[in-house]
Write an enzyme that holds these catalytic residues in place. Structure first.
Site, PDB file in Angstrom:
ATOM      1  N   HIS A 233      48.807  33.525  44.107  1.00 59.11           N
ATOM      2  CA  HIS A 233      47.855  34.636  44.111  1.00 59.11           C
ATOM      3  C   HIS A 233      48.294  35.830  44.956  1.00 59.11           C
ATOM      4  CE1 HIS A 233      46.650  33.102  48.021  1.00 59.11           C
ATOM      5  NE2 HIS A 233      46.084  34.270  48.235  1.00 59.11           N
TER       6      HIS A 233
HETATM    7  C1  UD1 Z   1      42.040  37.344  49.532  1.00 55.27           C
HETATM    8  C2  UD1 Z   1      42.764  37.609  50.856  1.00 55.27           C
HETATM    9  C3  UD1 Z   1      43.976  36.686  50.973  1.00 55.27           C
HETATM   10  C4  UD1 Z   1      43.580  35.230  50.768  1.00 55.27           C
HETATM   11  C5  UD1 Z   1      42.857  35.113  49.424  1.00 55.27           C
HETATM   12  C6  UD1 Z   1      42.422  33.695  49.153  1.00 55.27           C
HETATM   13  C7  UD1 Z   1      42.643  39.932  51.656  1.00 55.27           C
HETATM   14  C8  UD1 Z   1      43.415  41.166  51.855  1.00 55.27           C
HETATM   15  N1  UD1 Z   1      43.248  38.992  50.936  1.00 55.27           N
HETATM   16  O1  UD1 Z   1      42.913  37.727  48.497  1.00 55.27           O
HETATM   17  O2  UD1 Z   1      44.514  36.826  52.276  1.00 55.27           O
HETATM   18  O3  UD1 Z   1      44.725  34.401  50.782  1.00 55.27           O
HETATM   19  O4  UD1 Z   1      41.709  35.965  49.447  1.00 55.27           O
HETATM   20  O5  UD1 Z   1      41.779  33.582  47.922  1.00 55.27           O
HETATM   21  O6  UD1 Z   1      41.543  39.817  52.154  1.00 55.27           O
HETATM   22  N2  UD1 Z   1      37.784  37.931  42.507  1.00 55.27           N
HETATM   23  C9  UD1 Z   1      36.919  37.289  41.633  1.00 55.27           C
HETATM   24  N3  UD1 Z   1      36.034  36.408  42.146  1.00 55.27           N
HETATM   25  C10 UD1 Z   1      35.947  36.158  43.471  1.00 55.27           C
HETATM   26  C11 UD1 Z   1      36.840  36.816  44.351  1.00 55.27           C
HETATM   27  C12 UD1 Z   1      37.754  37.704  43.849  1.00 55.27           C
HETATM   28  O7  UD1 Z   1      36.957  37.490  40.430  1.00 55.27           O
HETATM   29  O8  UD1 Z   1      35.103  35.354  43.883  1.00 55.27           O
HETATM   30  C13 UD1 Z   1      38.753  38.898  41.978  1.00 55.27           C
HETATM   31  C14 UD1 Z   1      38.490  40.289  42.536  1.00 55.27           C
HETATM   32  O9  UD1 Z   1      37.648  40.989  41.717  1.00 55.27           O
HETATM   33  C15 UD1 Z   1      39.864  40.892  42.608  1.00 55.27           C
HETATM   34  C16 UD1 Z   1      40.758  39.708  42.813  1.00 55.27           C
HETATM   35  O10 UD1 Z   1      40.022  38.546  42.480  1.00 55.27           O
HETATM   36  O11 UD1 Z   1      40.210  41.500  41.394  1.00 55.27           O
HETATM   37  C17 UD1 Z   1      41.263  39.643  44.229  1.00 55.27           C
HETATM   38  O12 UD1 Z   1      40.212  39.441  45.171  1.00 55.27           O
HETATM   39  P1  UD1 Z   1      40.346  40.006  46.667  1.00 55.27           P
HETATM   40  O13 UD1 Z   1      39.201  39.557  47.491  1.00 55.27           O
HETATM   41  O14 UD1 Z   1      40.640  41.437  46.618  1.00 55.27           O
HETATM   42  O15 UD1 Z   1      41.667  39.401  47.237  1.00 55.27           O
HETATM   43  P2  UD1 Z   1      42.369  37.998  47.027  1.00 55.27           P
HETATM   44  O16 UD1 Z   1      43.530  38.187  46.151  1.00 55.27           O
HETATM   45  O17 UD1 Z   1      41.377  36.932  46.662  1.00 55.27           O
END
Ligand code: UD1
Length: 386
Positions: A233
């Site tokens: 991820h």
């Molecule tokens: C975040 C953390 C990362 C951690 C990871 C674990 C930051 C900068 N990054 O990254 O350190 O290792 O979490 O999972 O804080 N999304 C969903 N559903 C959710 C959550 C996210 O669909 O419940 C989608 C969001 O819309 C986005 C993508 O996943 O498009 C990324 O989510 P985001 O919270 O930005 O960062 P992660 O990649 O999850």
């Protein structure tokens, strides 16, 4: 002018000492915990449980809502036996600036209302830095759980979050000795730093008996000890189509000889090429903590770019190949079962074949990864005076 400054200074110090003295005589210490994203839950759960047993400590749990899907958030509260959040900020997704800014705007009135003595943040996600920054500017003490880790890769958003959160923190709880060394090199007062061990391993040890009851192997038709588990991820690995394609080709290659289970993070799911379904690769939704732990503990090989999974495999003595060029968790490589193999298929595939041929590196358990880190954190918090 100088006299006025001195007088003000003396009054401030006297007031602070009075406040500390007051607390020493029985005023409850109010601790506000922040969780936001998946890896925060298993770090905070054992601390909340440890503090619950201590008299004179009041706890408030705030969920920023950085992760909001049931499979990325709710299931962890059930699996880890965490209380429901007292406050939910509901910030959701967005660019880094939008997400961090929303967290800051939403947490400020909560901190002003609740007036905690300490705000406890964990790890390196946007919720960690967003809240730490607001708390520090309000003059509220910040405690950072999983402090001192450094990848020295400034292109990782998590590295920016780690360094800045540590700079803002009054209490820095490190999971391994390298954390203490990193903080000392950055000039952080060693009196603020507490080597307590790894709280993730507290959660892991507490959950293992229940994970053994999981039906996930039957559900996925897997034989224990005869499959690989993969997660991906990191933005650097999945946001760029060519980079993602290279790693997917690695997983497809391994899946041609051994089932590979691949629980897909939403960030990665959104970027998978259409129709990607190679034979032997089980693409599934993100799993809860107990099911994931059950899969990790019985895997022949784990391939990941996660931070926490490098630690969990080391604690479980399961071979792990980390598909990154660096790690902020060097103890998993120096002491544990982790190998840094980069992202080039020409390097990753032979390393996987070595493990599958029974030539995995053997590891040991790092110092203080003993299931009691949260108790040590509770000791420090209980005795803490500003
Ligand atoms: C975040 C953390 C990362 C951690 C990871 C674990 C930051 C900068 N990054 O990254 O350190 O290792 O979490 O999972 O804080 N999304 C969903 N559903 C959710 C959550 C996210 O669909 O419940 C989608 C969001 O819309 C986005 C993508 O996943 O498009 C990324 O989510 P985001 O919270 O930005 O960062 P992660 O990649 O999850």
């Amino acid at each position: 002018m100088v006299r006025a400054f001195c007088l003000r200074h003396v009054i401030c110090i006297t007031a602070a000492l009075a406040a500390a003295g007051e607390r020493a005589h029985g005023t409850p210490v109010k601790i506000l915990h922040i969780v936001g994203a998946r890896p925060n839950f298993m770090k905070m759960a054992p601390i909340i449980a440890a503090l619950k047993k201590r008299p004179g400590i009041q706890q408030i749990l705030v969920h920023t809502g950085q992760h909001y899907d049931a499979k990325m958030s709710d299931v962890f509260f059930q699996d880890l036996g965490m209380p429901d959040p007292d406050v939910h900020l509901g910030v959701g997704s967005g660019s880094h600036a939008q997400q961090t800014a929303k967290i800051m705007v939403e947490i400020e009135p909560v901190l002003l209302r609740e007036k905690p003595d300490i705000v406890l943040v964990a790890g390196d996600v946007n919720s960690t830095i967003g809240v730490a920054l607001v708390a520090a500017k309000l003059g509220i003490a910040v405690g950072h759980v999983e402090s001192g880790l450094r990848s020295r890769d400034w292109t990782m958003p998590e590295e920016v979050n780690r360094v800045l959160t540590d700079r803002l923190s009054d209490l820095l709880f490190t999971p391994s000795r390298d954390g203490d060394e990193n903080l000392a090199k950055e000039g952080i007062d060693p009196l603020r730093v507490h080597f307590v061990g790894n709280v993730m391993i507290d959660s892991l040890r507490a959950a293992l008996p229940r994970a053994k009851e999981s039906q996930i192997h039957q559900r996925l038709e897997l034989t224990k000890g005869n499959y690989a588990l993969a997660t991906l991820h990191r933005p650097a690995n999945v946001d760029e189509p060519a980079a993602l394609q290279r790693l997917l080709s690695v997983l497809s290659e391994i899946a041609s000889s051994l089932p590979v289970v691949f629980p897909i993070h939403p960030r990665t799911r959104a970027r998978l090429p259409q129709g990607f379904a190679p034979a032997g690769l089980k693409l599934i939704d993100p799993l809860g903590y107990l099911d994931f732990l059950a899969l990790t503990s019985q895997a022949r090989l784990v391939m990941t770019d996660s931070g926490g999974i490098q630690e969990e495999t080391t604690a479980l003595s399961v071979p792990c190949l980390t598909m990154r060029e660096n790690t902020e968790r060097p103890v998993t490589v120096e002491v544990g079962t982790n190998q840094l193999v980069g992202t080039d298929p020409a390097r990753v595939i032979p390393a996987a074949r070595e493990v599958l041929a029974g030539r995995a590196r053997k590891g040991a358990i790092p110092e203080l990864w003993d299931g009691h880190a949260a108790e040590r954190i509770a000791d420090v918090l209980q005795g803490w005076r500003r």
